[in-house]
Scaffold this active site. Structure first.
Site, PDB file in Angstrom:
ATOM      1  N   LYS A  55      78.063  83.839  69.236  1.00 29.83           N
ATOM      2  CA  LYS A  55      77.504  85.137  69.620  1.00 29.83           C
ATOM      3  C   LYS A  55      78.388  86.321  69.229  1.00 29.83           C
ATOM      4  O   LYS A  55      77.918  87.444  69.146  1.00 29.83           O
ATOM      5  CB  LYS A  55      77.165  85.171  71.102  1.00 29.83           C
ATOM      6  CG  LYS A  55      75.857  84.435  71.394  1.00 29.83           C
ATOM      7  CD  LYS A  55      75.176  84.956  72.639  1.00 29.83           C
ATOM      8  CE  LYS A  55      73.824  84.308  72.845  1.00 29.83           C
ATOM      9  NZ  LYS A  55      73.962  82.870  73.175  1.00 29.83           N
ATOM     10  N   SER A  80      75.316  86.994  81.670  1.00 31.88           N
ATOM     11  CA  SER A  80      76.423  86.394  82.407  1.00 31.88           C
ATOM     12  C   SER A  80      77.060  85.346  81.507  1.00 31.88           C
ATOM     13  O   SER A  80      77.938  84.609  81.910  1.00 31.88           O
ATOM     14  CB  SER A  80      75.913  85.759  83.699  1.00 31.88           C
ATOM     15  OG  SER A  80      74.884  84.857  83.399  1.00 31.88           O
ATOM     16  N   GLU A 206      65.790  72.378  71.353  1.00 29.90           N
ATOM     17  CA  GLU A 206      65.825  73.032  72.664  1.00 29.90           C
ATOM     18  C   GLU A 206      65.792  71.984  73.772  1.00 29.90           C
ATOM     19  O   GLU A 206      65.468  70.831  73.535  1.00 29.90           O
ATOM     20  CB  GLU A 206      64.712  74.065  72.804  1.00 29.90           C
ATOM     21  CG  GLU A 206      63.314  73.498  72.838  1.00 29.90           C
ATOM     22  CD  GLU A 206      62.239  74.574  72.931  1.00 29.90           C
ATOM     23  OE1 GLU A 206      62.563  75.721  73.265  1.00 29.90           O
ATOM     24  OE2 GLU A 206      61.074  74.250  72.676  1.00 29.90           O
ATOM     25  N   GLY A 210      62.670  72.939  78.890  1.00 28.41           N
ATOM     26  CA  GLY A 210      62.190  74.281  78.534  1.00 28.41           C
ATOM     27  C   GLY A 210      61.763  74.335  77.089  1.00 28.41           C
ATOM     28  O   GLY A 210      62.405  74.979  76.272  1.00 28.41           O
ATOM     29  N   ASP A 212      59.613  75.917  75.369  1.00 26.67           N
ATOM     30  CA  ASP A 212      58.725  77.047  75.046  1.00 26.67           C
ATOM     31  C   ASP A 212      58.677  77.342  73.549  1.00 26.67           C
ATOM     32  O   ASP A 212      57.633  77.735  73.030  1.00 26.67           O
ATOM     33  CB  ASP A 212      59.137  78.299  75.817  1.00 26.67           C
ATOM     34  CG  ASP A 212      60.528  78.762  75.449  1.00 26.67           C
ATOM     35  OD1 ASP A 212      61.492  78.061  75.803  1.00 26.67           O
ATOM     36  OD2 ASP A 212      60.655  79.798  74.786  1.00 26.67           O
ATOM     37  N   SER A 306      77.246  75.204  68.801  1.00 26.47           N
ATOM     38  CA  SER A 306      77.137  76.659  68.978  1.00 26.47           C
ATOM     39  C   SER A 306      78.141  77.290  69.932  1.00 26.47           C
ATOM     40  O   SER A 306      78.365  78.501  69.857  1.00 26.47           O
ATOM     41  CB  SER A 306      75.711  77.020  69.397  1.00 26.47           C
ATOM     42  OG  SER A 306      75.319  76.299  70.539  1.00 26.47           O
TER      43      SER A 306
HETATM   44  C1  LIG Z   1      73.084  81.932  73.259  1.00 28.05           C
HETATM   45  C2  LIG Z   1      73.421  80.556  72.928  1.00 28.05           C
HETATM   46  C3  LIG Z   1      72.487  79.699  72.294  1.00 28.05           C
HETATM   47  C4  LIG Z   1      71.068  80.096  72.002  1.00 28.05           C
HETATM   48  O1  LIG Z   1      71.012  81.148  71.055  1.00 28.05           O
HETATM   49  P1  LIG Z   1      69.703  82.016  70.852  1.00 28.05           P
HETATM   50  O2  LIG Z   1      70.057  82.997  69.805  1.00 28.05           O
HETATM   51  O3  LIG Z   1      69.366  82.660  72.176  1.00 28.05           O
HETATM   52  O4  LIG Z   1      68.614  81.088  70.448  1.00 28.05           O
HETATM   53  C5  LIG Z   1      72.916  78.429  71.936  1.00 28.05           C
HETATM   54  N1  LIG Z   1      74.169  77.995  72.206  1.00 28.05           N
HETATM   55  C6  LIG Z   1      75.078  78.785  72.816  1.00 28.05           C
HETATM   56  C7  LIG Z   1      76.429  78.232  73.069  1.00 28.05           C
HETATM   57  C8  LIG Z   1      74.738  80.097  73.196  1.00 28.05           C
HETATM   58  O5  LIG Z   1      75.645  80.868  73.798  1.00 28.05           O
END
Ligand SMILES: *Cc1c(COP(=O)(O)O)cnc(C)c1O
Length: 331
Positions: A55, A80, A206, A210, A212, A306
């Site tokens: 992010k 958060s 996902e 959830g 969706d 991620s």
């Molecule tokens: C936010 C996040 C996601 C999901 O990302 P999106 O862009 O909302 O689809 C996946 N893994 C981690 C660690 C995140 O912080």
């Protein structure tokens, strides 16, 4: 043709902005994982990114494009989770003010981490106060610019740089597996994959609780759900965004789901065999590959890990419940 919020050039531009600022995270390999799946797995280690998750890429790319007035006013975000820290650190690097709106029952370590990056944390009561209204009021009163966690072109393009680096490092892949919450990461990564290697099969992953995004792609319109109960707290979103959904519709081939049990097993494998500390949400794509949710045998596969932000005690607790033996030695 393009009414989509981003294209590949936007990701290339974002990558230039991030150069020397975001980490160019490594691509990890595991002989054990390859043997177990019969595939060739390439793990993009975004849990080793600044703030511990991808992010930072989107947050920095958004703030970097603020005009003089926006820079003078500062930035506001509701989160958060990892987006809060991404915005807090990105604002500090630009020398601008950051206000993060968090529920007052958010984990103390997350509040502390966000303050540690120099942001002002405004707490609200999630049962009695409307966070959107509170944020809007603050934004107008104090001249702050709101950066949402996924539904913003600069955020989406920034997240796509994770996939760009992966392809830059390893070349063509048959499949790319990407976690999906609101679809910021997946929209950016899918844009890159289809621009570079149109035959690459792009799969969003996902939580089962959830699904969706899966339902939205199947029905052709955005499906909203109640906040799902899952250990993947970074993917507890209720709906895809108005900007992310059209990109996913265009470029994503498939959405699969994994259970919390499969996430825990993936966490345990990553920790025990690969020595990687990855949060539950960060394991979504790895879980899909390791549990056999997607057919990958004989393929070259990219997997986005991620993020890695999970409380140590919570991590230990989850690992306790995993199947198999995480202590075997990694080859
Ligand atoms: C936010 C996040 C996601 C999901 O990302 P999106 O862009 O909302 O689809 C996946 N893994 C981690 C660690 C995140 O912080």
């Amino acid at each position: 043709m393009s009414t989509l919020a981003i294209d590949y050039d936007d990701v290339v531009a974002a990558h230039r902005r991030l150069e020397g600022i975001a980490h160019h995270t490594p691509v990890l390999r595991s002989a054990t994982a390859d043997e177990r799946t019969g595939a060739s797995l390439h793990f993009k280690a975004e849990h080793l990114q600044r703030i511990g998750a991808f992010k930072f890429r989107g947050g920095y790319n958004a703030i970097n494009q603020f005009d003089t007035r926006q820079k003078a006013g500062g930035v506001i975000a509701f989160s958060s989770g990892n987006h809060a820290q991404a915005i807090a650190l990105s604002a500090r690097l630009h020398g601008i003010r950051a206000v993060i709106v968090m529920p007052e029952d958010a984990p103390a370590i997350k509040i502390a981490a966000t303050r540690g990056y120099g942001a002002e944390v405004v707490l609200y009561d999630r049962y009695t106060q409307d966070r959107e209204a509170l944020g809007r009021e603050l934004a107008v009163a104090e001249g702050l610019t709101l950066i949402p966690p996924f539904n913003h072109p600069h955020v989406m393009a920034g997240q796509g740089t994770a996939a760009k680096e992966l392809f830059d490092d390893v070349g063509e892949l048959d499949l790319l597996l990407v976690p999906v919450g609101g679809g910021g990461l997946l929209s950016g990564c899918a844009t890159v994959a289809k621009a570079r290697y149109p035959r690459c099969h792009v799969v969003g992953v996902e939580p089962e609780a959830g699904n969706d995004a899966q339902r939205s792609l199947a029905s052709g319109e955005i499906v909203s759900i109640a906040t799902p109960r899952t250990i993947a707290d970074g993917a507890q979103t209720q709906a895809l965004g108005s900007l992310t959904f059209p990109v996913l519709r265009e470029y994503v081939d498939e959405i699969v789901t994994v259970s919390d049990g499969e996430l825990v097993n993936a966490m345990s494998f990553l920790a025990g065999r690969m020595k990687q500390f990855v949060e539950p949400t960060g394991c979504l794509a790895a879980a899909a590959a390791l549990s056999g949710q997607v057919a990958i045998e004989g393929r070259r596969v990219g997997i986005i890990l991620s993020g890695g932000n999970v409380d140590l005690n919570r991590f230990a607790e989850l690992i306790q419940s995993a199947e198999g033996n995480p202590h075997e030695i990694h080859r």
